[in-house]
Design an enzyme around this catalytic site. Structure first.
Site, mmCIF file in Angstrom:
data_model
loop_
_atom_site.group_PDB
_atom_site.id
_atom_site.type_symbol
_atom_site.label_atom_id
_atom_site.label_comp_id
_atom_site.label_asym_id
_atom_site.label_seq_id
_atom_site.Cartn_x
_atom_site.Cartn_y
_atom_site.Cartn_z
ATOM 1 N N GLU A 57 0.824 -1.209 0.000
ATOM 2 C CA GLU A 57 0.000 0.000 0.000
ATOM 3 C C GLU A 57 0.860 1.262 0.000
ATOM 4 O O GLU A 57 0.529 2.249 -0.677
ATOM 5 C CB GLU A 57 -0.913 0.007 1.226
ATOM 6 C CG GLU A 57 -1.893 -1.157 1.272
ATOM 7 C CD GLU A 57 -1.397 -2.329 2.091
ATOM 8 O OE1 GLU A 57 -2.196 -2.922 2.826
ATOM 9 O OE2 GLU A 57 -0.187 -2.656 1.968
ATOM 10 N N CYS A 89 -0.533 0.308 7.754
ATOM 11 C CA CYS A 89 -0.951 0.763 6.425
ATOM 12 C C CYS A 89 -2.307 1.467 6.485
ATOM 13 O O CYS A 89 -2.602 2.312 5.636
ATOM 14 C CB CYS A 89 -1.017 -0.416 5.462
ATOM 15 S SG CYS A 89 0.604 -1.094 5.064
ATOM 16 N N ALA A 167 13.752 -44.284 -9.299
ATOM 17 C CA ALA A 167 15.143 -44.665 -9.535
ATOM 18 C C ALA A 167 15.197 -46.138 -9.911
ATOM 19 O O ALA A 167 14.287 -46.913 -9.608
ATOM 20 C CB ALA A 167 15.999 -44.420 -8.295
ATOM 21 N N THR A 201 18.840 -39.548 1.666
ATOM 22 C CA THR A 201 19.119 -38.799 0.442
ATOM 23 C C THR A 201 20.487 -38.142 0.507
ATOM 24 O O THR A 201 21.234 -38.119 -0.477
ATOM 25 C CB THR A 201 18.023 -37.738 0.220
ATOM 26 O OG1 THR A 201 16.766 -38.394 0.038
ATOM 27 C CG2 THR A 201 18.323 -36.880 -1.002
ATOM 28 N N ASP A 205 22.977 -39.258 -2.317
ATOM 29 C CA ASP A 205 23.137 -38.310 -3.415
ATOM 30 C C ASP A 205 24.061 -37.140 -3.104
ATOM 31 O O ASP A 205 24.510 -36.460 -4.031
ATOM 32 C CB ASP A 205 21.760 -37.748 -3.822
ATOM 33 C CG ASP A 205 20.816 -38.817 -4.333
ATOM 34 O OD1 ASP A 205 21.319 -39.818 -4.885
ATOM 35 O OD2 ASP A 205 19.593 -38.657 -4.183
ATOM 36 N N LEU A 209 21.093 -28.852 -2.383
ATOM 37 C CA LEU A 209 19.807 -28.297 -1.969
ATOM 38 C C LEU A 209 19.794 -26.770 -2.042
ATOM 39 O O LEU A 209 19.309 -26.077 -1.142
ATOM 40 C CB LEU A 209 19.426 -28.767 -0.565
ATOM 41 C CG LEU A 209 19.212 -30.282 -0.383
ATOM 42 C CD1 LEU A 209 18.738 -30.575 1.034
ATOM 43 C CD2 LEU A 209 18.230 -30.831 -1.405
ATOM 44 N N GLU A 295 12.023 -32.725 -0.505
ATOM 45 C CA GLU A 295 12.738 -33.466 -1.551
ATOM 46 C C GLU A 295 13.315 -34.704 -0.873
ATOM 47 O O GLU A 295 14.507 -34.808 -0.634
ATOM 48 C CB GLU A 295 13.809 -32.599 -2.201
ATOM 49 C CG GLU A 295 13.246 -31.336 -2.844
ATOM 50 C CD GLU A 295 14.209 -30.680 -3.814
ATOM 51 O OE1 GLU A 295 15.141 -31.369 -4.281
ATOM 52 O OE2 GLU A 295 14.016 -29.497 -4.102
ATOM 53 N N GLY A 297 13.402 -39.052 0.035
ATOM 54 C CA GLY A 297 13.347 -40.386 -0.540
ATOM 55 C C GLY A 297 12.072 -41.096 -0.134
ATOM 56 O O GLY A 297 11.219 -40.547 0.572
#
Length: 368
Positions: A57, A89, A167, A201, A205, A209, A295, A297
């Site tokens: 605003e 506001c 996978a 994970t 991997d 991230l 994210e 497994g």
């Protein structure tokens, strides 16, 4: 709604477009846009860019100047009436002499909801609320969740084959989805306040991230569910940004090693030696986290689903079939009846390159 005109809809749609400009930057505050109209023409517009800075605003009023007097203000969230990091506001709108304020939705914080509109009405300003409310709430699903439910909005992201496999049996998963889908997934990372994953994970991997494929003014918090603190201090995700590690068992030497790399340890023991997942979500909400992108497994994803923690699935389905020996999306207990199945409804369906992107939300219980 009957009291709103086609012109009202058009200008509120424009305000929502302004709000969307803050998709990746406003956390922990909501995404808010404002459009000021006089004699059927936009004379000022603005959006809330980041916490601690001017609200939408105020930006719009500054752009409108003296033309704000007697104008109609379209704002996607009820103007604030309380002193926070910035002044109310409502007082800026009253001081500018606006004639009408249309809000898409009330503030979802039950402690202040309705106060802003009431303050404007007491000052003699015509007020209305509820125009494109669903769209406004969708834009701020995480903020609304945190205010109303005391937890963030949890969205689980995964890429899978048509037969629901993420996978090969040997763990190879790069790449099931297309490059375009992977770039799109980074957009969802960018709008999230935190990314949630499991230690499995990390061990398999070693992900970073981080948001890399798109421009982003900030990086999400990284949250790892790690019951026994098995994550190695050499993990790549510890190289930058804020990292929270939620454990069920506090093993001092492991905790010390992770803390030496900058990680924050959350001791949240749950049942059966596992992390209290609801405790993780509540802790994140208390730290101002609105949206979480999971994210994870199959094990953690299955636990989140079983626990009823998931608000949305974001699935990228590639036009390929990997077979029954490949790894499934979620580890779930066997069911003996279709009535026990997890029900989902399609919220959005879009094609990205050769993939399908599905956004799904839990199917509400059937009436009766």
């Amino acid at each position: 709604m009957g009291e709103f005109t086609a012109e009202d809809h058009r200008f509120m749609s424009a305000a929502l477009c302004q709000a969307a400009l803050g998709l990746t930057s406003t956390s922990p505050n909501p995404r808010v846009g404002c459009v000021i109209v006089r004699d059927g023409k936009v004379v000022g517009q603005g959006w809330h860019e980041r916490a601690g800075e001017a609200h939408a605003e105020v930006h719009a009023l500054q752009a409108a100047g003296q033309l704000a007097r007697g104008s109609t203000v379209y704002v996607t969230l009820e103007p604030c009436a309380h002193h926070g990091r910035t002044p109310p506001c409502t007082e800026a709108l009253i001081g500018a002499g606006v004639g009408r304020v249309v809000a898409a939705m009330q503030d979802p914080n039950p402690a202040v909801s309705g106060r802003g509109l009431a303050r404007l009405a007491d000052a003699g300003i015509d007020t209305a609320c509820g125009l494109l409310a669903d769209e406004a709430e969708e834009l701020n699903c995480g903020f609304v969740s945190r205010m109303r439910r005391g937890r963030p909005w949890l969205r689980i992201k995964s890429a899978a084959s048509l037969d629901g496999r993420i996978a090969l049996a040997n763990g190879v998963s790069q790449w099931i989805s297309s490059a375009a889908s992977r770039t799109d997934a980074h957009l969802w990372r960018a709008r999230s306040c935190a990314i949630l994953t499991g230690v499995g994970t990390v061990l398999h991997d070693d992900p970073q991230l981080t948001v890399r494929a798109v421009d982003c003014g900030r990086q999400p918090i990284k949250v790892v569910v790690d019951s026994r603190l098995r994550m190695p201090p050499s993990a790549r995700l510890l190289a930058s940004g804020r990292v929270l590690v939620a454990c069920a068992e506090m093993i001092d030497d492991r905790a010390d090693a992770l803390q030496a790399r900058g990680a924050e340890i959350l001791h949240l023991p749950g049942a059966n030696g596992r992390v209290d997942l609801w405790g993780v979500l509540r802790t994140l909400a208390n730290q101002g986290v609105n949206e979480v992108l999971g994210e994870a497994g199959p094990a953690l994803g299955g636990a989140l689903l079983t626990g009823g923690c998931v608000d949305e699935l974001l699935l990228y389905l590639a036009p390929t079939i990997l077979g029954s020996g490949a790894r499934a999306l979620f580890e779930l207990a066997d069911i003996t009846s279709l009535d026990q199945a997890h029900g989902w409804r399609i919220h959005e369906l879009r094609q990205i390159d050769c993939d399908l992107r599905l956004r799904l939300r839990p199917q509400p219980p059937s009436a009766g």
